[in-house]
Design an enzyme around this catalytic site. Sequence first.
Site, PDB file in Angstrom:
ATOM      1  N   ASP A  83       0.833  -1.204   0.000  1.00 30.47           N
ATOM      2  CA  ASP A  83       0.000   0.000   0.000  1.00 30.47           C
ATOM      3  C   ASP A  83       0.867   1.253   0.000  1.00 30.47           C
ATOM      4  O   ASP A  83       0.657   2.188  -0.789  1.00 30.47           O
ATOM      5  CB  ASP A  83      -0.913  -0.032   1.228  1.00 30.47           C
ATOM      6  CG  ASP A  83      -1.760   1.222   1.347  1.00 30.47           C
ATOM      7  OD1 ASP A  83      -2.376   1.613   0.341  1.00 30.47           O
ATOM      8  OD2 ASP A  83      -1.801   1.805   2.442  1.00 30.47           O
TER       9      ASP A  83
ATOM     10  N   ASN B 231      -2.446 -10.426  -4.207  1.00 27.01           N
ATOM     11  CA  ASN B 231      -2.428 -11.860  -4.475  1.00 27.01           C
ATOM     12  C   ASN B 231      -1.153 -12.453  -3.880  1.00 27.01           C
ATOM     13  O   ASN B 231      -0.042 -12.077  -4.279  1.00 27.01           O
ATOM     14  CB  ASN B 231      -2.465 -12.132  -5.981  1.00 27.01           C
ATOM     15  CG  ASN B 231      -3.764 -11.667  -6.609  1.00 27.01           C
ATOM     16  OD1 ASN B 231      -4.840 -12.098  -6.222  1.00 27.01           O
ATOM     17  ND2 ASN B 231      -3.662 -10.761  -7.584  1.00 27.01           N
TER      18      ASN B 231
ATOM     19  N   ARG C 280      -6.185  13.105 -11.721  1.00 25.57           N
ATOM     20  CA  ARG C 280      -5.820  12.838 -10.326  1.00 25.57           C
ATOM     21  C   ARG C 280      -5.738  11.352 -10.016  1.00 25.57           C
ATOM     22  O   ARG C 280      -5.502  10.972  -8.873  1.00 25.57           O
ATOM     23  CB  ARG C 280      -6.853  13.476  -9.387  1.00 25.57           C
ATOM     24  CG  ARG C 280      -6.920  15.004  -9.466  1.00 25.57           C
ATOM     25  CD  ARG C 280      -7.863  15.587  -8.423  1.00 25.57           C
ATOM     26  NE  ARG C 280      -9.242  15.136  -8.607  1.00 25.57           N
ATOM     27  CZ  ARG C 280      -9.864  14.290  -7.809  1.00 25.57           C
ATOM     28  NH1 ARG C 280      -9.242  13.761  -6.776  1.00 25.57           N
ATOM     29  NH2 ARG C 280     -11.123  13.960  -8.038  1.00 25.57           N
ATOM     30  N   LYS C 281      -5.922  10.493 -11.008  1.00 26.22           N
ATOM     31  CA  LYS C 281      -5.913   9.051 -10.787  1.00 26.22           C
ATOM     32  C   LYS C 281      -4.656   8.409 -11.371  1.00 26.22           C
ATOM     33  O   LYS C 281      -4.198   8.795 -12.448  1.00 26.22           O
ATOM     34  CB  LYS C 281      -7.148   8.405 -11.421  1.00 26.22           C
ATOM     35  CG  LYS C 281      -8.463   8.857 -10.819  1.00 26.22           C
ATOM     36  CD  LYS C 281      -9.632   8.146 -11.491  1.00 26.22           C
ATOM     37  CE  LYS C 281     -10.967   8.577 -10.897  1.00 26.22           C
ATOM     38  NZ  LYS C 281     -12.101   7.879 -11.554  1.00 26.22           N
TER      39      LYS C 281
END
Length: 299
Positions: free
Chosen positions: A202, A226, A249-250
């Site tokens: 993350d 996974n 913004r992605k």
Amino acid sequence: MVILNRSPALVGRVFRCSTPLISPLRCFPNTLVLRFATTRSFEPIEKSAYQKFSNRVKEATSIPPVIWLLSGVTITILTTYSYIMAAQGYIALTDEETLHAYTPTDPQEIVANNYISSHPLVTSLRSNPAFSEARPTLKISDKYKHLSFTAGTLAGPGKIVVPPLTFVEDGGKSIVQVFYLGEQLCGHPGYIHGGMLATILDEGLARCCFAALPNKIAMTASLTVNYRKPSPAGSYVVLKAKTVKVEGRKAWVEGKIETLVGEGEESSVLVEASALMIEPRQAAILKKIVPDRLEGVKA
């Protein structure tokens, strides 16, 4: 509200009467009191002194909409100011300064730091001008480290033993991070907890795309993990990730954690992941008023 000057019992008897007693409701404008008209009309009731007093209190204490608006704006400004002041104290070092801020003292830290710093992968990345080196967890001020999960709670002997070395490719194209994961991060004895690996992914995947976004900050919108093989505790691992797509913004990022091995040895993929990272809408405003050293901070 309907106010009657008769008792409930009397009203009940009036409604049960066979003679049609109920006529349409009539409004008395002088008293604003509704009454039921029957064969024997009910007398309208003047408002009591309590009702009159209550209405005057409501009128006196009612807040105009403009006051609510000004209050909301004031609270927003104060909250934003508090956040900015906290953020300015939260980040203590720049990326460059973090490279000189760590001196291992514990024997386990010394061994792990020396191995990572001299590993062929690290030396090759240092010689590549497209990559910049840092230890991001050291950017956080000592005053706030106890509030950070990865820089405080999970850091130290037996855990994330040394601050991970991080190499980010220009423009947020890719990232490489090297870790030593200690024995206190286990789920099943002897193996690193899957949640620990997900946490590393993350943070790493978000940091990978920072430079690719307009204001260099991102929050995790989704993360898919996974697990391929168990990850032994007390071992060196490397996170590798790349930004595969950016739209405004992605940013979409893919990565993996694999074993860190010597030259000529084949590494094993332990975990794979993909994520969608989104820059907060407020990032553009914060960038104007928060120091540049806040860039690259995991939101």
